[in-house]
Design an enzyme around this catalytic site. Structure first.
Site, PDB file in Angstrom:
ATOM      1  N   THR A  12       0.757  -1.140   0.037  1.00  0.00           N
ATOM      2  CA  THR A  12       0.139   0.080   0.213  1.00  0.00           C
ATOM      3  C   THR A  12       0.797   1.441  -0.165  1.00  0.00           C
ATOM      4  OG1 THR A  12      -0.101  -0.337   2.409  1.00  0.00           O
ATOM      5  CG2 THR A  12      -2.071  -0.899   1.126  1.00  0.00           C
ATOM      6  N   CYS A 152      17.498   4.727  -2.701  1.00  0.00           N
ATOM      7  CA  CYS A 152      17.373   5.476  -4.002  1.00  0.00           C
ATOM      8  C   CYS A 152      18.508   6.436  -4.387  1.00  0.00           C
ATOM      9  CB  CYS A 152      15.964   6.172  -3.875  1.00  0.00           C
ATOM     10  SG  CYS A 152      15.579   6.910  -2.318  1.00  0.00           S
ATOM     11  N   GLN A 179      16.577  15.856  -2.664  1.00  0.00           N
ATOM     12  CA  GLN A 179      15.765  14.650  -2.755  1.00  0.00           C
ATOM     13  C   GLN A 179      14.296  14.802  -2.761  1.00  0.00           C
ATOM     14  OE1 GLN A 179      19.396  12.353  -0.419  1.00  0.00           O
ATOM     15  NE2 GLN A 179      17.297  11.240  -0.577  1.00  0.00           N
ATOM     16  N   LYS A 208      24.205   5.710   4.781  1.00  0.00           N
ATOM     17  CA  LYS A 208      23.972   4.625   3.882  1.00  0.00           C
ATOM     18  C   LYS A 208      24.668   4.871   2.194  1.00  0.00           C
ATOM     19  CE  LYS A 208      19.258   3.854   5.497  1.00  0.00           C
ATOM     20  NZ  LYS A 208      17.770   4.105   5.091  1.00  0.00           N
ATOM     21  N   HIS A 245      15.117  12.544  -7.577  1.00  0.00           N
ATOM     22  CA  HIS A 245      16.086  12.991  -6.717  1.00  0.00           C
ATOM     23  C   HIS A 245      17.274  13.586  -7.724  1.00  0.00           C
ATOM     24  CE1 HIS A 245      14.471  11.084  -3.354  1.00  0.00           C
ATOM     25  NE2 HIS A 245      15.486  10.122  -3.117  1.00  0.00           N
ATOM     26  N   THR A 333      11.131   6.346  -7.076  1.00  0.00           N
ATOM     27  CA  THR A 333      10.625   4.972  -6.677  1.00  0.00           C
ATOM     28  C   THR A 333      10.427   4.044  -7.700  1.00  0.00           C
ATOM     29  OG1 THR A 333       8.522   5.965  -7.345  1.00  0.00           O
ATOM     30  CG2 THR A 333       9.029   6.375  -4.996  1.00  0.00           C
TER      31      THR A 333
HETATM   32  N1  LIG Z   1      10.065   5.945  -1.210  1.00  0.00           N
HETATM   33  C1  LIG Z   1      11.429   5.691  -1.845  1.00  0.00           C
HETATM   34  O1  LIG Z   1      11.681   6.634  -2.767  1.00  0.00           O
HETATM   35  C2  LIG Z   1      11.995   4.616  -1.539  1.00  0.00           C
HETATM   36  C3  LIG Z   1      13.244   4.366  -2.406  1.00  0.00           C
HETATM   37  C4  LIG Z   1      14.120   3.091  -1.900  1.00  0.00           C
HETATM   38  C5  LIG Z   1      13.744   2.451  -0.843  1.00  0.00           C
HETATM   39  N2  LIG Z   1      12.738   2.658  -0.151  1.00  0.00           N
HETATM   40  C6  LIG Z   1      12.287   1.836   1.075  1.00  0.00           C
HETATM   41  O2  LIG Z   1      11.254   1.066   0.866  1.00  0.00           O
HETATM   42  C7  LIG Z   1      10.538   0.751   1.659  1.00  0.00           C
HETATM   43  C8  LIG Z   1       9.086   1.415   1.632  1.00  0.00           C
HETATM   44  O3  LIG Z   1       9.315   2.556   1.475  1.00  0.00           O
HETATM   45  P1  LIG Z   1       7.880   3.499   1.148  1.00  0.00           P
HETATM   46  O4  LIG Z   1       8.531   4.933   0.774  1.00  0.00           O
HETATM   47  O5  LIG Z   1       6.994   2.869   0.250  1.00  0.00           O
HETATM   48  O6  LIG Z   1       7.019   3.508   2.716  1.00  0.00           O
HETATM   49  P2  LIG Z   1       5.544   3.742   2.896  1.00  0.00           P
HETATM   50  O7  LIG Z   1       4.805   4.687   2.046  1.00  0.00           O
HETATM   51  O8  LIG Z   1       5.611   4.189   4.333  1.00  0.00           O
HETATM   52  O9  LIG Z   1       5.219   2.330   2.944  1.00  0.00           O
HETATM   53  C9  LIG Z   1       5.052   1.348   3.907  1.00  0.00           C
HETATM   54  C10 LIG Z   1       4.387   0.223   3.533  1.00  0.00           C
HETATM   55  O10 LIG Z   1       4.820  -0.928   4.641  1.00  0.00           O
HETATM   56  C11 LIG Z   1       3.446  -1.400   5.372  1.00  0.00           C
HETATM   57  N3  LIG Z   1       3.750  -1.730   6.887  1.00  0.00           N
HETATM   58  C12 LIG Z   1       4.149  -0.706   7.716  1.00  0.00           C
HETATM   59  N4  LIG Z   1       4.251  -1.379   8.897  1.00  0.00           N
HETATM   60  C13 LIG Z   1       3.843  -2.632   8.576  1.00  0.00           C
HETATM   61  C14 LIG Z   1       4.123  -3.860   9.600  1.00  0.00           C
HETATM   62  N5  LIG Z   1       4.160  -3.647  10.884  1.00  0.00           N
HETATM   63  N6  LIG Z   1       3.830  -4.947   8.849  1.00  0.00           N
HETATM   64  C15 LIG Z   1       3.565  -5.174   7.516  1.00  0.00           C
HETATM   65  N7  LIG Z   1       3.658  -4.224   6.634  1.00  0.00           N
HETATM   66  C16 LIG Z   1       3.672  -2.821   7.118  1.00  0.00           C
HETATM   67  C17 LIG Z   1       2.545  -0.405   4.997  1.00  0.00           C
HETATM   68  O11 LIG Z   1       1.189  -0.877   5.298  1.00  0.00           O
HETATM   69  P3  LIG Z   1      -0.032  -0.057   5.698  1.00  0.00           P
HETATM   70  O12 LIG Z   1      -0.560   0.752   4.694  1.00  0.00           O
HETATM   71  O13 LIG Z   1      -0.955  -0.913   5.891  1.00  0.00           O
HETATM   72  O14 LIG Z   1       0.392   0.764   6.698  1.00  0.00           O
HETATM   73  C18 LIG Z   1       2.738   0.056   3.569  1.00  0.00           C
HETATM   74  O15 LIG Z   1       2.425  -0.788   2.917  1.00  0.00           O
HETATM   75  C19 LIG Z   1      11.329   1.353   3.091  1.00  0.00           C
HETATM   76  O16 LIG Z   1      12.005   0.432   3.667  1.00  0.00           O
HETATM   77  C20 LIG Z   1      12.042   2.457   2.469  1.00  0.00           C
HETATM   78  O17 LIG Z   1      13.305   2.732   2.922  1.00  0.00           O
HETATM   79  C21 LIG Z   1      11.892   3.714  -0.388  1.00  0.00           C
END
Ligand SMILES: NC(=O)c1ccc[n+]([C@@H]2O[C@H](COP(=O)([O-])OP(=O)(O)OC[C@H]3O[C@@H](n4cnc5c(N)ncnc54)[C@H](OP(=O)(O)O)[C@@H]3O)[C@@H](O)[C@H]2O)c1
Length: 354
Positions: A12, A152, A179, A208, A245, A333
């Site tokens: 999500t 990223c 970013q 990182k 970014h 993303t």
């Molecule tokens: N955004 C970027 O550009 C980017 C780039 C590279 C890497 N990342 C990494 O990718 C990962 C996701 O990032 P994001 O930006 O997509 O974060 P986000 O928008 O906050 O999404 C987090 C996701 O994890 C789920 N989640 C949270 N707590 C959970 C739990 N206890 N058990 C199971 N699922 C859980 C959430 O579900 P709910 O909706 O149900 O809360 C949601 O689907 C992170 O580790 C981040 O560092 C992000």
């Protein structure tokens, strides 16, 4: 070949949604299960995902019921041959190990396992040979393995540095980043904090970038990666851009080169994904622009369907020996997260790892 069934963990969120979009009608994978936190479990994806991506949420996905993130739930909901993880790092640490242990390979965007010696941080064009590390993970008692994506910011930077290192060698790198807010996830940066503003701090980001770049650009010798030998310093900043970014990069080369020679090395850069014609591979991993005011996030982030990085303003740097400076932009993303992970999974499938 039958398509491989895919589960998205963290389906999500910002990155999870990109996975949904990239896996819709994919030629190797079919979306089988959507998993998220207990707060979303049992509800329709369309009710709980804050869809922020251009275009509509796929209709079938909107109607799919989200499950809680456990191996058992995923099996009951349709099963999976591969897991794409977009979980927060603290959740990923436990959950990804459970999937790998149960025999479901994990391609992860989370940082939890990136610096583990037996886990590759993979950019398919840059270090495909590091994939061989996954064979060591059976020593953990896992039936399958974890492959990670870089942070990223790291991905965008390494894409631009790799051809420079290949052709001229690198002695030192300085990078200053601008970013996008989507990099912090849904709800990551409050609008009151970021509008009309620049925030000169992103927790743990500089550490990182500095560590990951050297691991990815290092060489695999025997059972370990020897980090690249150059020095790197990063300064990371959040700006009020939605996606993409931008990074100002300053490089001291081992061998002198003109800006034109650097541009040519970047334009010619291709890797395994281009050789194998993987479905998500961009034709040109690096696009070099000549205009003095490019790249810009609004205009350039979707180059190569978000999988190319765009470089501009390549010029000499008078403050460094054999110095070159430039600006690089990438979609955080897509190439920086879900797109890079899907490309890695395509490589795993085509190279017989799954
Ligand atoms: N955004 C970027 O550009 C980017 C780039 C590279 C890497 N990342 C990494 O990718 C990962 C996701 O990032 P994001 O930006 O997509 O974060 P986000 O928008 O906050 O999404 C987090 C996701 O994890 C789920 N989640 C949270 N707590 C959970 C739990 N206890 N058990 C199971 N699922 C859980 C959430 O579900 P709910 O909706 O149900 O809360 C949601 O689907 C992170 O580790 C981040 O560092 C992000």
């Amino acid at each position: 070949m039958d398509k491989l069934r895919a589960v998205i963990l963290g389906a999500t969120g910002m990155v999870g949604q990109r996975f949904v979009k990239l896996l819709a009608n994919h030629e190797l994978f079919e979306l089988s299960v959507l998993a998220a936190s207990p707060a979303s479990a049992g509800k329709k994806y369309g009710e709980v995902a804050h869809w922020y991506i251009e275009g509509h949420m796929p209709k079938e996905t909107a109607e799919t019921t989200v499950v809680e993130t456990t191996v058992e739930n995923v099996r009951k909901a349709g099963g999976a041959d591969i897991a794409f993880s977009a979980l927060p790092a603290e959740v990923a640490l436990k959950v990804e190990a459970e999937f790998a242990k149960a025999g479901i390979p994990v391609v992860s965007d989370a940082s939890s396992y990136r610096m583990e010696p037996d886990v590759p941080i993979l950019i398919a064009e840059v270090n495909p040979d590091h994939l061989n590390l996954v064979k060591l993970q059976s020593r953990r008692g896992w039936k399958s393995f974890i492959v990670t994506n870089p942070n990223c910011t790291t991905t965008v930077l390494v894409m631009a540095l790799k051809p420079i290192d290949n052709v001229f060698g690198i002695k030192r790198v300085f990078v200053s980043t601008m970013q996008a807010v989507s990099g912090a996830g849904w709800g990551g940066v409050p609008s009151m904090a970021i509008l009309d503003n620049v925030i000169p701090y992103i927790a743990k980001e500089e550490e990182k970038v500095q560590a990951e770049v050297l691991k990815i650009m290092g060489s695999l010798t025997g059972e370990e990666v020897k980090p690249a030998g150059f020095k790197i310093s990063a300064s990371c900043h959040r700006v009020h851009v939605l996606d993409g970014h931008t990074e100002a990069v300053f490089v001291e080369l081992a061998k002198k080169a003109s800006p034109e020679e650097v541009a040519e090395a970047m334009r010619e850069f291709k890797g395994r994904p281009q050789e194998l014609k993987l479905p998500t591979a961009p034709e040109n991993p690096i696009v070099v622009r000549e205009e003095p005011d490019r790249p810009q996030p609004r205009f350039d982030r979707y180059e190569g369907r978000g999988m190319s990085v765009v470089v501009g303003r390549i010029r000499e740097d008078p403050a460094l020996d054999n110095g070159i400076k430039f600006v690089v932009l990438g979609h955080n993303t897509i190439r920086g997260a879900a797109g890079n992970a899907v490309l890695n999974a395509e490589l795993l499938a085509r190279e017989g790892f799954i």
